[in-house]
Scaffold this active site. Structure first.
Site, short mmCIF file in Angstrom:
data_model
loop_
_atom_site.label_atom_id
_atom_site.label_comp_id
_atom_site.label_asym_id
_atom_site.label_seq_id
_atom_site.Cartn_x
_atom_site.Cartn_y
_atom_site.Cartn_z
N HIS A 134 10.08 -5.88 0.93
CA HIS A 134 9.37 -5.25 2.04
C HIS A 134 9.58 -3.74 2.12
CE1 HIS A 134 7.45 -5.17 6.03
NE2 HIS A 134 8.37 -4.27 6.34
N HIS A 185 4.58 -2.87 4.22
CA HIS A 185 4.94 -3.54 2.96
C HIS A 185 4.15 -2.90 1.80
CE1 HIS A 185 6.50 -7.39 1.11
NE2 HIS A 185 5.77 -6.85 0.14
N HIS A 187 1.77 -2.19 -0.74
CA HIS A 187 0.57 -2.92 -1.18
C HIS A 187 -0.57 -1.96 -1.40
CE1 HIS A 187 -0.48 -2.33 3.06
NE2 HIS A 187 -1.71 -2.70 2.78
N GLN A 189 -5.11 -2.10 -2.30
CA GLN A 189 -6.31 -2.87 -1.96
C GLN A 189 -7.33 -2.74 -3.08
OE1 GLN A 189 -7.58 -2.68 2.34
NE2 GLN A 189 -6.21 -0.92 2.35
#
Lengths: 360, 360
Positions: A134, A185, A187, A189
């Protein structure tokens, strides 16, 4: 060797595990029993700008900066905290966004009344988790993990490009609350758009005009010119160069461009991918090293359109930060947002020197 | 009747007082003895986007949110606090920005080396103070004062358009720290650009194509269509209509468009200006009424280019807020800033209803 496994979440969405190596059991089922969501997405024609605008009216209620112990992008480590990822661990995972801006199942129908033109907001929005940690970041991933992320992007570029009506696959990372990231977190897209985005369409036109005039690729020629000039180069490898563009719009902006004229990520060869997996995070670390703490940045892959002018296109990764000084952000105000004239307060040559770590 | 008086600040910059009525003594001299500033501004050609980008490397050190008792836009009320405005009071005042993005005296020279094209960032940036009341706002000005502001914008549009090399005059207001406003005193800005801004250039192309195809004005036709549809109208007067555009990009966005086909502010007649002085602040008040406290907004006048296609152009004022919900802002992240695809989470018809004060 990256290994892919696929499951469906309880509301029917697809989820793909990409592991650094085969042999992991990722078969855990989603126990949340989520109801299916109807995502009403449409695109409307802005006749003054000559561009599509996406209207996604259902997204207002999406998750907004949840506490760390409720992160939906963590793996499901115990039954009290069921997340978007059913497995108890993962390397890289990609899944369909529960509140997407574009959807293959939007109920909107085409309509054209005089100047008012609506089309369904067809497409797909996927989330890419770079690590189950995380508190990590893309820049701090081990090189083999970056390679797995790249493999995931390659796989999704190919598969999303095969969907009906998808004209462009855009993989990007937004990092930092300063640019509105709602989940901390690590990430990225992937947006599969039903049209070529305006920015890429203008690039396509420039590539076309330059090719028609000279028989050469504008991106190749820009790369040669940057190598010749030298002053804006930040990192130079055997297969990729990272440089601050001559007419940079953002205080700190870098283009990472392959030396070989390739249209997209799937066209990169093994040697290129191996170098990219080192050079890409190295550039991000240079952004983090500029000021106080992790840099807010946007990184976006400018790939070829799915269906046309692919030979013309030259892959590039644009990375830029909106932080212009410690504690100060570059805002898009009247000139940028109202007139589309970018004002950059930092000379690109100075930005490149700062990113190289030179005292400026 | 608006009265104009002109002085020069101690570093040579021009300053214009616009008073609601004649008879005020505004002759006070600037006692600060400011050194002249050399403003190094250039524009560089972004060959991939086919657009100019302004590089203004001297602006990094500009004034940033000074305490209220050091506001440089207050009048000079006592000798201990010498401000940008020497008079002890004013109605409306316009002066050249001390740290402009564009300058008539930039020392930069033209250069063209292959793909790298630099031109001087010629032009002018002016600041428009709407009131001497530090804590006021444009929306709360008395109507005669709004009229004086409009007269000031008209005067500056005409005079800046006469400067060598100026191709476009853009008057705008940025309001709110959320969009990076560095001085909270109610003020707007006027940029005189040496090129037609990309957004207006695209509008010009759309107006041209529509006119060539139909013999009519696209903005006139859009206005008729909005009147026909009705659902996106926010305010309708005898001479102006304010409506949320069909393909709005921003959560709350309004176009204020004159019914008569006029190119710019100087072309408005007395009846139109009188109505605008009431309708414009009324629309801003609707933005302020949406959520918690004053709305952060950008308001920009889309006027005709100075030198060509003036007959084609139809004046419009674009007003938009980046606040999408109480405490939540619309950020431009990967899709918008990386690909130029705007995703709007609020249907324009709902935005219009909310701006009309209806429960939605």
């Amino acid at each position: 060797m990256t290994a892919r496994q696929q499951i469906h979440l309880s509301d029917g969405r697809e989820l793909f595990y990409f592991d650094d190596a085969p042999g992991k059991d990722r078969s855990a089922a989603d126990l949340r029993g989520l109801p299916e969501v109807t995502n009403v997405s449409e695109r409307r024609w802005d006749s003054l700008a000559g561009e599509w605008v996406v209207i996604a009216g259902h997204r207002q209620s999406r998750t907004f900066l949840p506490p760390a112990d409720q992160c939906p992008l963590d793996p499901t480590r115990d039954a009290d905290h069921l997340t978007e990822i059913p497995a108890h661990d993962y390397d890289v995972v990609v899944f369909e966004n529960r509140f997407p801006s574009l959807s293959t199942s939007t109920p909107v129908e085409s309509s054209l009344h005089g100047l008012f033109h609506i089309e369904p907001g067809q497409g797909r929005c996927e989330v890419v988790c770079f690590t189950s940690d995380h508190s990590g970041s893309f820049a701090s991933l081990p090189v083999p993990r970056v390679r797995t992320v790249l493999d995931a992007l390659i796989n999704r570029t190919v598969e999303l490009g095969r969907l009906d009506g998808v004209e462009y696959v855009f993989a990007f990372e937004n990092r930092g609350e300063e640019i509105g990231v709602t989940l901390s977190h690590p990430h990225g897209q992937i947006y599969a758009y039903p049209f070529v985005p305006p920015r890429m369409e203008r690039t396509r036109q420039s590539l076309r005009e330059h090719h028609d005039a000279t028989g050469e690729c504008l991106q190749c020629n820009l790369l040669e010119a940057e190598h010749g000039d030298g002053v804006r180069i930040v990192e130079k490898g055997s297969h990729f160069t990272a440089y601050v563009p001559f007419a940079a719009r953002w205080p700190y902006e870098v283009m990472i461009v392959p030396h070989r004229h390739v249209p997209d990520l799937p066209a990169l060869d093994e040697a290129e991918l191996a170098e990219l997996a080192e050079l890409y995070p190295a550039v991000l670390k240079r952004f983090d090293g500029l000021f106080d703490g992790p840099a807010p940045y946007i990184a976006g892959w400018q790939q070829a359109p799915v269906r046309f002018d692919r030979d013309l296109w030259h892959l590039a990764l644009q990375v830029f930060s909106i932080r212009r000084a410690p504690g100060k952000l570059k805002y898009l105000a009247g000139s940028e947002s109202g007139a589309a004239v970018w004002i950059n307060d930092i000379a690109p040559e100075k930005a490149a020197a700062a990113l190289r770590g030179e005292t400026v």
